[in-house]
Write a protein that holds these residues in place. Structure first.
Motif, PDB file in Angstrom:
ATOM      1  N   MET A  29       0.854  -1.223   0.000  1.00 57.32           N
ATOM      2  CA  MET A  29       0.227  -0.116  -0.046  1.00 57.32           C
ATOM      3  C   MET A  29       0.923   1.186   0.182  1.00 57.32           C
ATOM      4  N   HIS A  30       0.382   2.269  -0.530  1.00 58.62           N
ATOM      5  CA  HIS A  30       0.985   3.513  -0.651  1.00 58.62           C
ATOM      6  C   HIS A  30       0.386   4.824   0.150  1.00 58.62           C
ATOM      7  N   ALA A  31       1.069   5.583   0.847  1.00 60.43           N
ATOM      8  CA  ALA A  31       0.781   6.767   1.365  1.00 60.43           C
ATOM      9  C   ALA A  31       1.222   7.940   0.939  1.00 60.43           C
ATOM     10  N   PHE A  32       0.513   9.067   0.996  1.00 61.28           N
ATOM     11  CA  PHE A  32       0.937  10.367   0.244  1.00 61.28           C
ATOM     12  C   PHE A  32       0.799  11.402   1.084  1.00 61.28           C
ATOM     13  N   ILE A  33       1.768  12.259   1.366  1.00 64.13           N
ATOM     14  CA  ILE A  33       1.925  13.394   2.590  1.00 64.13           C
ATOM     15  C   ILE A  33       1.943  14.819   1.818  1.00 64.13           C
ATOM     16  N   THR A  34       1.136  15.759   1.799  1.00 67.70           N
ATOM     17  CA  THR A  34       1.160  16.925   1.258  1.00 67.70           C
ATOM     18  C   THR A  34       1.121  18.147   2.036  1.00 67.70           C
ATOM     19  N   ILE A  35       1.917  19.029   1.996  1.00 67.47           N
ATOM     20  CA  ILE A  35       1.918  20.231   2.957  1.00 67.47           C
ATOM     21  C   ILE A  35       1.372  21.579   1.999  1.00 67.47           C
ATOM     22  N   GLY A  36       1.096  21.361   0.830  1.00 69.71           N
ATOM     23  CA  GLY A  36       0.857  22.379   0.119  1.00 69.71           C
ATOM     24  C   GLY A  36       2.070  23.275  -0.320  1.00 69.71           C
ATOM     25  N   SER A  37       1.967  24.403  -0.470  1.00 72.54           N
ATOM     26  CA  SER A  37       2.997  25.570  -1.006  1.00 72.54           C
ATOM     27  C   SER A  37       3.730  26.216   0.284  1.00 72.54           C
ATOM     28  N   THR A  38       3.201  26.238   1.530  1.00 71.86           N
ATOM     29  CA  THR A  38       3.785  26.580   2.685  1.00 71.86           C
ATOM     30  C   THR A  38       4.981  26.068   3.211  1.00 71.86           C
ATOM     31  N   GLU A  39       5.238  26.580   4.243  1.00 71.83           N
ATOM     32  CA  GLU A  39       6.299  25.781   5.242  1.00 71.83           C
ATOM     33  C   GLU A  39       5.449  25.062   6.231  1.00 71.83           C
ATOM     34  N   PHE A  40       5.793  23.770   6.436  1.00 75.69           N
ATOM     35  CA  PHE A  40       4.841  23.034   7.354  1.00 75.69           C
ATOM     36  C   PHE A  40       5.658  21.944   8.151  1.00 75.69           C
ATOM     37  N   ASP A  41       6.848  22.539   8.338  1.00 80.96           N
ATOM     38  CA  ASP A  41       8.233  21.757   8.919  1.00 80.96           C
ATOM     39  C   ASP A  41       7.832  20.770   9.929  1.00 80.96           C
ATOM     40  N   ALA A  42       6.646  20.956  10.788  1.00 78.20           N
ATOM     41  CA  ALA A  42       6.456  20.166  11.852  1.00 78.20           C
ATOM     42  C   ALA A  42       5.645  18.938  11.424  1.00 78.20           C
ATOM     43  N   LEU A  43       4.991  19.104  10.265  1.00 77.76           N
ATOM     44  CA  LEU A  43       3.940  18.005   9.585  1.00 77.76           C
ATOM     45  C   LEU A  43       5.228  17.193   8.944  1.00 77.76           C
ATOM     46  N   ILE A  44       6.249  17.639   8.312  1.00 78.20           N
ATOM     47  CA  ILE A  44       7.254  16.761   7.665  1.00 78.20           C
ATOM     48  C   ILE A  44       8.051  16.109   8.609  1.00 78.20           C
ATOM     49  N   ALA A  45       8.310  16.804   9.821  1.00 77.41           N
ATOM     50  CA  ALA A  45       9.238  15.997  10.893  1.00 77.41           C
ATOM     51  C   ALA A  45       8.655  15.009  11.274  1.00 77.41           C
ATOM     52  N   GLU A  46       7.290  15.331  11.725  1.00 81.25           N
ATOM     53  CA  GLU A  46       6.414  14.200  12.346  1.00 81.25           C
ATOM     54  C   GLU A  46       6.021  13.055  11.251  1.00 81.25           C
ATOM     55  N   THR A  47       6.147  13.377   9.900  1.00 85.39           N
ATOM     56  CA  THR A  47       5.813  12.293   9.155  1.00 85.39           C
ATOM     57  C   THR A  47       7.028  11.307   8.939  1.00 85.39           C
TER      58      THR A  47
END
Length: 172
Positions: A1-19
């Motif tokens: 299975m495949h998961a996709f994470i998107t944060i859009g065009s802004t900075e969202f370091d917290a979501l990337i770090a947690e991901t």
């Protein structure tokens, strides 16, 4: 299975770090995900900072094959091939994903003005169309999320929109 994470065009370091944290990657792996694609936008998180515009970084963590990139002209192909999407709570992104339909977990970016993403996320979660999470609870939300409980998002009815406009303009 495949998961996709998107944060859009802004900075969202917290979501990337947690991901990319061991606990979230382990939660994805435990749910059967084998691959993960992360759209990191303008994030400056350490791994995201290594990806130049237009480039892709690939690596493996916690048994998941991970692909990381900043932007693409369209995310539609990514949405369609994903079995799970985790996204910032931008309204346009949410609506596009819900209309596909795809299982969606949204994580509002509380640093945005007036925290409007939180309101949208909570309202759609309350109606059962998606699951809302916080950064801190992302791994737990992934673990507990059952896509079979999602209530399908209603299809767009142009007549209702036209009627609303006619009423607002005083034509009816």
């Amino acid at each position: 299975m495949h998961a996709f994470i998107t944060i859009g065009s802004t900075e969202f370091d917290a979501l990337i770090a947690e991901t990319l944290s061991p606990r979230t990657l382990k939660a994805l792996k435990a749910k059967g995900y084998e691959t993960l694609t992360v759209q990191c936008g303008n994030s400056t998180f350490e791994k995201a900072a290594l990806v130049a515009k237009g480039d892709t970084a690939t690596f493996s963590l916690e048994g998941l094959a991970i692909e990381l990139w900043k932007f693409k002209p369209s995310l539609r192909d990514e949405y369609e091939k994903a079995d799970l999407i985790v996204s910032h709570a931008g309204s346009g992104t949410i609506i596009e994903i819900l209309r596909l339909p795809k299982p969606l977990i949204v994580v509002p970016n509380s640093k945005l003005l007036h925290n409007h993403q939180e309101e949208v996320a909570q309202a759609l979660d309350a109606r059962g169309h998606l699951k809302s999470s916080t950064i801190e609870n992302l791994a737990k939300t992934i673990t507990q999320f059952d896509p079979n409980t999602i209530v399908p998002f209603p299809t767009f009815d142009g007549n209702k929109f036209r009627q609303l406009l006619d009423e607002e303009m005083g034509f009816v």
